[in-house]
Structure formats: C-alpha cells, structure tokens
Write a protein that holds these residues in place. Structure first.
Motif, short mmCIF file in Angstrom:
data_model
loop_
_atom_site.label_atom_id
_atom_site.label_comp_id
_atom_site.label_asym_id
_atom_site.label_seq_id
_atom_site.Cartn_x
_atom_site.Cartn_y
_atom_site.Cartn_z
N TYR A 101 0.85 -1.18 0.00
CA TYR A 101 0.00 0.00 0.00
C TYR A 101 0.89 1.23 0.00
O TYR A 101 1.76 1.36 0.88
N GLN A 112 1.20 5.35 0.05
CA GLN A 112 0.51 6.59 0.38
C GLN A 112 1.31 7.78 -0.13
O GLN A 112 2.45 7.97 0.26
N SER A 169 -0.48 10.94 -0.58
CA SER A 169 -1.32 12.11 -0.33
C SER A 169 -1.31 12.50 1.14
O SER A 169 -1.20 11.65 2.02
N ASP A 204 -4.00 14.27 2.07
CA ASP A 204 -5.44 14.51 2.21
C ASP A 204 -5.97 13.69 3.38
O ASP A 204 -5.86 12.46 3.38
N GLU A 226 -8.80 12.60 4.30
CA GLU A 226 -9.78 11.55 3.99
C GLU A 226 -9.15 10.31 3.36
O GLU A 226 -9.79 9.27 3.28
N ARG A 227 -7.91 10.42 2.92
CA ARG A 227 -7.25 9.27 2.28
C ARG A 227 -6.28 8.55 3.21
O ARG A 227 -5.66 7.56 2.83
N GLN A 228 -6.14 9.02 4.45
CA GLN A 228 -5.12 8.48 5.34
C GLN A 228 -5.43 7.10 5.91
O GLN A 228 -4.53 6.31 6.15
N SER A 239 -7.14 4.53 4.61
CA SER A 239 -7.22 3.39 3.69
C SER A 239 -6.04 2.43 3.76
O SER A 239 -6.23 1.22 3.91
N PHE A 287 -2.51 5.44 -2.90
CA PHE A 287 -3.45 6.38 -2.31
C PHE A 287 -2.87 7.79 -2.36
O PHE A 287 -1.70 7.97 -2.34
#
Length: 122
Positions: free
Chosen positions: A11, A13, A15, A17, A19-21, A23, A122
């Motif tokens: 996975y 990451q 971003s 953002d 709201e994306r943390q 996931s 993400f």
C-alpha cells in the motif's frame, strides 16, 4: 528475476489529504488478518501526516487517530516505510517522525513493487 509473492500487498501513500489516510492502514490490517503479507510505503506529500503532532491530531469519524492506526499497524508486524528522498524534498533532514517507521531509499519502493503480488496507491 524472483517470482512475485502471490499473497502479498503493498500500500503506497502519496497524499496528505485527511480523507485518504485511513485506507492503507485499514487495508493492511485486514490483509494481515487474512494471512496476506502487507507493507505500507509513504512518499511525497504523504509524509506530512507522519509527524507526531499531525498524526495525533488527525482523527475522522469513529476511527482512532492516525498515530494510533500507525501504532496498531506496527504492533501487527506490518512494516511502514518512509522514503528518504521525500524527506529531503520536504527539507526534513532533522524532522522527527512517529516512532517505529523505517526510513529507506527510493530504490526500496521499486524492489517492494517488483516483489509484491499487488499494489494499491493512495
């Protein structure tokens, strides 16, 4: 070339953002519960949530803080990698990050992608 690990997921990451943390953490923990090897790699702007104050302050809905998500992920034996080149890009040579993260070179991401059975960004 070695064969990909069929039962492994990476996975990534990129971003900051809020709201994306969650996931990558939720998915990695779910994968581990399914006996799938999971790893998380942070690069670029994604590093911004890895500072202790930022990770402690970020909480959405009924989920724990990002700091607690990081701690729980590490307790499960899921490694979390941080791109050293991204730290330098952000000018963070002396910035403290949440404990337990592994600072690695950019080439590590290439190796992890080549070895993983699948990747999610993400």
């Amino acid at each position: 070339m070695e064969k990909k690990k069929k039962d492994s997921l990476l996975y990534i990451q990129t971003s900051d953002d809020p709201e994306r943390q969650y996931s990558p953490f939720v998915l990695a923990q779910s994968a581990k519960a399914m006996d799938i090897e999971a790893q998380i790699y942070f690069l670029g702007q994604g590093l911004r949530i890895l500072k202790p104050d930022a990770a402690e302050a970020l909480k959405m809905g009924d989920f724990p803080t990002i700091k607690e998500m990081i701690e729980n992920t590490l307790k499960m034996g899921i490694p979390i990698y941080v791109c050293e080149a991204s730290k330098k890009m952000l000018g963070w040579d002396n910035v403290e990050l949440v404990d337990g993260l592994k600072i690695v070179g950019a080439a590590t991401l290439n190796d992890l992608v080549l070895d993983a059975g699948g990747t999610m960004w993400f």
